[in-house]
Write a protein that holds these residues in place. Structure first.
Motif, mmCIF file in Angstrom:
data_model
loop_
_atom_site.group_PDB
_atom_site.id
_atom_site.type_symbol
_atom_site.label_atom_id
_atom_site.label_comp_id
_atom_site.label_asym_id
_atom_site.label_seq_id
_atom_site.Cartn_x
_atom_site.Cartn_y
_atom_site.Cartn_z
ATOM 1 N N ALA A 49 0.820 -1.216 0.000
ATOM 2 C CA ALA A 49 0.000 0.000 0.000
ATOM 3 C C ALA A 49 0.852 1.263 0.000
ATOM 4 O O ALA A 49 0.490 2.272 -0.616
ATOM 5 C CB ALA A 49 -0.935 -0.009 1.205
ATOM 6 N N GLN A 117 -4.961 4.197 -7.576
ATOM 7 C CA GLN A 117 -4.654 3.729 -6.225
ATOM 8 C C GLN A 117 -5.831 2.964 -5.628
ATOM 9 O O GLN A 117 -5.642 1.952 -4.937
ATOM 10 C CB GLN A 117 -4.286 4.917 -5.339
ATOM 11 C CG GLN A 117 -2.947 5.550 -5.712
ATOM 12 C CD GLN A 117 -2.621 6.746 -4.852
ATOM 13 O OE1 GLN A 117 -2.651 6.681 -3.624
ATOM 14 N NE2 GLN A 117 -2.312 7.865 -5.488
ATOM 15 N N THR A 118 -7.044 3.425 -5.906
ATOM 16 C CA THR A 118 -8.227 2.715 -5.439
ATOM 17 C C THR A 118 -8.307 1.330 -6.070
ATOM 18 O O THR A 118 -8.628 0.334 -5.412
ATOM 19 C CB THR A 118 -9.492 3.518 -5.769
ATOM 20 O OG1 THR A 118 -9.434 4.785 -5.116
ATOM 21 C CG2 THR A 118 -10.742 2.780 -5.333
ATOM 22 N N ALA A 121 -5.780 -0.965 -4.479
ATOM 23 C CA ALA A 121 -6.198 -1.383 -3.140
ATOM 24 C C ALA A 121 -7.226 -2.515 -3.218
ATOM 25 O O ALA A 121 -7.157 -3.492 -2.443
ATOM 26 C CB ALA A 121 -6.771 -0.194 -2.377
ATOM 27 N N ARG A 124 -5.414 -5.629 -4.320
ATOM 28 C CA ARG A 124 -4.562 -6.109 -3.222
ATOM 29 C C ARG A 124 -5.379 -6.915 -2.218
ATOM 30 O O ARG A 124 -4.928 -7.952 -1.705
ATOM 31 C CB ARG A 124 -3.884 -4.919 -2.537
ATOM 32 C CG ARG A 124 -2.775 -5.314 -1.547
ATOM 33 C CD ARG A 124 -2.129 -4.088 -0.921
ATOM 34 N NE ARG A 124 -1.723 -3.133 -1.945
ATOM 35 C CZ ARG A 124 -2.268 -1.923 -2.099
ATOM 36 N NH1 ARG A 124 -3.234 -1.523 -1.282
ATOM 37 N NH2 ARG A 124 -1.843 -1.124 -3.046
#
Length: 364
Positions: A49, A117-118, A121, A124
């Protein structure tokens, strides 16, 4: 010098060229993304992250006088660029630095850094829940992603499938391939080489859901998440008019020794989109930028463009997480293979982040 340079694409080659020319030219960098993406570190950003926030750099750091036009080029000709939003950028010099597309997660599939980035995430979280991951392709991306996953989640079973008989296609030394195979095997990864799947997985990539596939050799593989790690596509369909003739059937663009697009005296190309016979790496794109910058300066000063580009020897750095990997680099008596420690020193731990932070005038 008062000349306008339109650079189409803000990746490694385009960003490096914009920085070089900005002090003396009116540079317009045309790219639909809101920030430069350090794609070399994208796979680390997928599993970590903190890294997911560190791979983006705002384009404003490149310029003292130039500007970033956030739009997509739809037509590129010898006189300038027309964008999807209807803007026309007339230019004395045009540079195609559009690069290539590649399946997510090796390259983000969104144009906004916050959206990217969202997306990372969410993926991930899917990865963290998975116990068996299938990677289709045992080239540099598949190997690096396997290294990142096995480092972050050591108990996750990773299987790499490739129809080639060995990992890492290209003209590389057997010792390099052997080192990468041995390191991945020691991490518990499984290599199924020499046979393709009979059918693709029945679930979308990056989604945690159990499935089974079979190779042409009859090997059944059970997994609950998969990614495609192959499929480079040069981005050149915006070439218009006489420039379109330089576009090869595979999408690469023919250039001469000065990196001018074939048939044009004021249009250049750099990076992955070119048909230069060499591995498509960020280092090569930066070297292309240096040649093109010198040639544009010469032309603007009334001199011929004489700086030439010669492809270097085949070289590659393949990190496997932050502690492993292997590389092939030029040596005094020919190519040589570097082990994990040297690979980490050159690329693995930092993934060249500091170099690009410096380019964009910010901290790593």
């Amino acid at each position: 010098m008062g000349s306008t340079v339109a650079i189409v694409g803000g990746g490694y080659g385009g960003a490096a060229l914009a920085r070089r020319l900005d002090p003396d030219f009116d540079v317009v960098l045309i790219d639909p993304k809101d920030a430069f993406v350090h794609a070399v570190a994208a796979l680390r950003g997928l599993v970590d992250a903190d890294w997911a926030q560190r791979i983006y750099f705002g384009y404003e750091g490149l310029f003292s006088r130039g500007r970033h036009l956030r739009d997509r080029a739809v037509e590129v000709d010898a006189g300038g660029v027309t964008t999807a939003g209807g803007t026309r950028v007339d230019a004395d010099y045009v540079v195609l630095a559009t690069g290539s597309s590649y399946p997510y997660p090796a390259k983000p599939d969104t144009e906004g850094s916050a959206d990217s980035q969202t997306r990372h995430a969410a993926t991930r979280a899917e990865l963290a829940a998975a116990s068996r991951v299938l990677l289709l392709g045992a080239g540099p991306v598949g190997l690096e992603l396997a290294g990142e996953i096995t480092e972050q989640w050591p108990d996750t079973e990773v299987v790499l499938v490739d129809p080639a008989d060995d990992v890492l296609g290209g003209r590389y030394l057997p010792e390099l391939r052997r080192s990468l195979r041995e390191q991945l095997t020691a991490r518990g990864a499984r290599l199924e080489l020499g046979s393709a799947l009979t059918a693709p997985p029945s679930v979308p990539p990056g989604m945690h859901r159990p499935f089974s596939v079979t190779t042409a050799a009859g090997v059944r593989i059970d997994a609950d998440l998969w990614f495609r790690c192959y499929g480079v596509v040069p981005l050149s369909d915006m070439l218009h008019g006489e420039l379109a003739a330089a576009r090869r059937p595979d999408g690469h663009v023919e250039v001469d020794e000065q990196l001018r697009v074939a048939g044009a005296s004021n249009v250049f190309a750099v990076g992955d989109v070119t048909a230069v016979p060499e591995p498509k790496r960020s280092k090569a794109a930066s070297e292309h930028a240096a040649v093109v910058a010198a040639n544009i300066r010469a032309l603007a000063a009334g001199r011929p463009a004489e700086q030439t580009y010669r492809p270097g020897e085949d070289a590659i750095l393949v990190p496997l997480g932050s502690t492993g990997g292997a590389s092939q680099v030029p040596g005094p008596e020919g190519p040589m293979v570097l082990g994990a420690a040297e690979t980490v020193r050159y690329k693995g731990d930092d993934l060249l982040l500091g170099r690009f932070a410096e380019l964009f005038g910010t901290s790593a």
